[in-house]
Design a protein around this motif. Sequence first.
Motif, PDB file in Angstrom:
ATOM      1  N   THR A  27      30.543  43.053  42.665  1.00  7.88           N
ATOM      2  CA  THR A  27      31.690  43.109  43.576  1.00  7.88           C
ATOM      3  C   THR A  27      32.144  41.706  43.934  1.00  7.88           C
ATOM      4  N   VAL A  28      33.430  41.611  44.268  1.00  4.46           N
ATOM      5  CA  VAL A  28      33.998  40.368  44.803  1.00  4.46           C
ATOM      6  C   VAL A  28      34.934  40.771  45.929  1.00  4.46           C
ATOM      7  N   GLU A  29      34.712  40.195  47.113  1.00  2.00           N
ATOM      8  CA  GLU A  29      35.590  40.455  48.260  1.00  2.00           C
ATOM      9  C   GLU A  29      36.488  39.234  48.459  1.00  2.00           C
ATOM     10  N   VAL A  30      37.804  39.456  48.391  1.00  2.00           N
ATOM     11  CA  VAL A  30      38.784  38.387  48.543  1.00  2.00           C
ATOM     12  C   VAL A  30      39.950  38.900  49.386  1.00  2.00           C
ATOM     13  N   ASN A  31      40.276  38.176  50.438  1.00  2.00           N
ATOM     14  CA  ASN A  31      41.445  38.510  51.271  1.00  2.00           C
ATOM     15  C   ASN A  31      41.496  39.974  51.695  1.00  2.00           C
ATOM     16  N   GLY A  32      40.359  40.499  52.117  1.00  4.25           N
ATOM     17  CA  GLY A  32      40.312  41.869  52.620  1.00  4.25           C
ATOM     18  C   GLY A  32      40.260  42.946  51.555  1.00  4.25           C
ATOM     19  N   LEU A  33      40.163  42.543  50.294  1.00  9.29           N
ATOM     20  CA  LEU A  33      40.046  43.512  49.211  1.00  9.29           C
ATOM     21  C   LEU A  33      38.695  43.351  48.524  1.00  9.29           C
ATOM     22  N   LEU A  34      38.018  44.468  48.334  1.00  5.97           N
ATOM     23  CA  LEU A  34      36.765  44.487  47.593  1.00  5.97           C
ATOM     24  C   LEU A  34      37.078  44.987  46.190  1.00  5.97           C
ATOM     25  N   HIS A  35      36.848  44.125  45.204  1.00  3.59           N
ATOM     26  CA  HIS A  35      37.045  44.481  43.799  1.00  3.59           C
ATOM     27  C   HIS A  35      35.677  44.878  43.247  1.00  3.59           C
ATOM     28  N   ILE A  36      35.581  46.075  42.701  1.00  2.00           N
ATOM     29  CA  ILE A  36      34.303  46.581  42.204  1.00  2.00           C
ATOM     30  C   ILE A  36      34.367  46.685  40.688  1.00  2.00           C
ATOM     31  N   SER A  37      33.414  46.043  40.031  1.00  2.00           N
ATOM     32  CA  SER A  37      33.325  46.107  38.574  1.00  2.00           C
ATOM     33  C   SER A  37      33.149  47.552  38.120  1.00  2.00           C
ATOM     34  N   GLY A  38      33.531  47.800  36.884  1.00  2.00           N
ATOM     35  CA  GLY A  38      33.420  49.144  36.332  1.00  2.00           C
ATOM     36  C   GLY A  38      32.022  49.714  36.447  1.00  2.00           C
ATOM     37  N   VAL A  86      35.190  50.492  55.080  1.00  2.00           N
ATOM     38  CA  VAL A  86      36.209  50.900  54.107  1.00  2.00           C
ATOM     39  C   VAL A  86      37.431  51.396  54.870  1.00  2.00           C
ATOM     40  N   GLU A  87      38.532  50.692  54.706  1.00  2.00           N
ATOM     41  CA  GLU A  87      39.780  51.098  55.357  1.00  2.00           C
ATOM     42  C   GLU A  87      40.598  52.012  54.453  1.00  2.00           C
ATOM     43  N   ARG A  88      40.576  51.728  53.149  1.00  2.00           N
ATOM     44  CA  ARG A  88      41.361  52.538  52.211  1.00  2.00           C
ATOM     45  C   ARG A  88      40.883  52.276  50.797  1.00  2.00           C
ATOM     46  N   ILE A  89      40.800  53.333  50.016  1.00  2.00           N
ATOM     47  CA  ILE A  89      40.603  53.184  48.577  1.00  2.00           C
ATOM     48  C   ILE A  89      41.998  52.891  48.031  1.00  2.00           C
ATOM     49  N   VAL A  90      42.189  51.716  47.474  1.00  2.00           N
ATOM     50  CA  VAL A  90      43.517  51.283  47.026  1.00  2.00           C
ATOM     51  C   VAL A  90      43.812  51.785  45.622  1.00  2.00           C
ATOM     52  N   LYS A  91      42.862  51.557  44.694  1.00  2.00           N
ATOM     53  CA  LYS A  91      43.124  51.933  43.309  1.00  2.00           C
ATOM     54  C   LYS A  91      41.832  52.188  42.557  1.00  2.00           C
ATOM     55  N   LEU A  92      41.871  53.193  41.687  1.00  2.00           N
ATOM     56  CA  LEU A  92      40.798  53.437  40.732  1.00  2.00           C
ATOM     57  C   LEU A  92      41.370  53.250  39.333  1.00  2.00           C
ATOM     58  N   GLY A  93      40.593  52.643  38.482  1.00  2.00           N
ATOM     59  CA  GLY A  93      40.948  52.517  37.068  1.00  2.00           C
ATOM     60  C   GLY A  93      39.906  53.268  36.266  1.00  2.00           C
ATOM     61  N   ALA A  94      40.303  54.385  35.657  1.00  2.00           N
ATOM     62  CA  ALA A  94      39.365  55.241  34.932  1.00  2.00           C
ATOM     63  C   ALA A  94      39.543  55.071  33.425  1.00  2.00           C
ATOM     64  N   PHE A  95      38.427  54.842  32.753  1.00  2.00           N
ATOM     65  CA  PHE A  95      38.401  54.704  31.300  1.00  2.00           C
ATOM     66  C   PHE A  95      37.543  55.840  30.755  1.00  2.00           C
ATOM     67  N   ILE A  96      38.142  56.670  29.905  1.00  2.00           N
ATOM     68  CA  ILE A  96      37.472  57.855  29.406  1.00  2.00           C
ATOM     69  C   ILE A  96      37.293  57.739  27.896  1.00  2.00           C
ATOM     70  N   SER A  97      36.051  57.755  27.440  1.00  2.00           N
ATOM     71  CA  SER A  97      35.781  57.730  26.012  1.00  2.00           C
ATOM     72  C   SER A  97      36.235  59.068  25.446  1.00  2.00           C
ATOM     73  N   ILE A 144      34.596  53.620  35.575  1.00  2.00           N
ATOM     74  CA  ILE A 144      35.660  53.509  36.578  1.00  2.00           C
ATOM     75  C   ILE A 144      35.433  52.265  37.421  1.00  2.00           C
ATOM     76  N   ASP A 145      36.519  51.507  37.636  1.00  2.00           N
ATOM     77  CA  ASP A 145      36.469  50.366  38.553  1.00  2.00           C
ATOM     78  C   ASP A 145      37.347  50.684  39.756  1.00  2.00           C
ATOM     79  N   ALA A 146      37.281  49.829  40.782  1.00  2.00           N
ATOM     80  CA  ALA A 146      38.009  50.135  42.013  1.00  2.00           C
ATOM     81  C   ALA A 146      38.428  48.877  42.759  1.00  2.00           C
ATOM     82  N   ILE A 147      39.476  49.053  43.558  1.00  2.00           N
ATOM     83  CA  ILE A 147      39.910  48.063  44.543  1.00  2.00           C
ATOM     84  C   ILE A 147      39.931  48.791  45.881  1.00  2.00           C
ATOM     85  N   VAL A 148      39.286  48.189  46.885  1.00  2.00           N
ATOM     86  CA  VAL A 148      39.109  48.831  48.190  1.00  2.00           C
ATOM     87  C   VAL A 148      39.559  47.873  49.281  1.00  2.00           C
ATOM     88  N   LEU A 149      40.400  48.336  50.204  1.00  2.00           N
ATOM     89  CA  LEU A 149      40.785  47.573  51.374  1.00  2.00           C
ATOM     90  C   LEU A 149      39.669  47.705  52.400  1.00  2.00           C
TER      91      LEU A 149
END
Length: 154
Positions: A27-38, A86-97, A144-149
């Motif tokens: 994970t990396v938290e930057v400017n109020g956003l938590l970016h979560i690796s896949g 966790v204030e909000r789940i902003v985005k999920l990126g789903a990769f499906i084999s 799946i990866d994610a961006i979280v406020l």
Amino acid sequence: MSVEARLTELGITLPKAAAPVAAYVATVEVNGLLHISGQISLSDGQLMTGRLGEDRDLDFGVKAARACGLNLIAQMKAALGNLDRVERIVKLGAFISSVPGFTDQPKVANGASELMVEIFGEAGKHARSAVGVPVLPLGAAVEIDAIVLVRPAA
């Protein structure tokens, strides 16, 4: 109701947050956003492998996506210490084999999307991508990866 209380009410036990297996951080938290690796489809320590439309069906894919969602939430807890940040789940990126003719990637991704709403309520509603890919790391069925406020730490 706290997120932890909601998990208890739903009978959900989070897995241990997986450690990165290559040259990156979870994970990396930057400017109020938590970016979560896949997060790949690990359930009860077992990798859920295969390709949708080849050797795995839609139901398996939905379960694999839900497992990814639980792993994402475990990473949130590990990074933030408290899921109430966790204030909000902003985005999920789903990769499906999946094979070229498989077109139900959005239905597979719903396994994680519905989990986020189940646990976080309105704050779990998010933007999303659902993409079919020919292969994923370790043969995983879903990643799946994610961006979280996030709220500031108290």
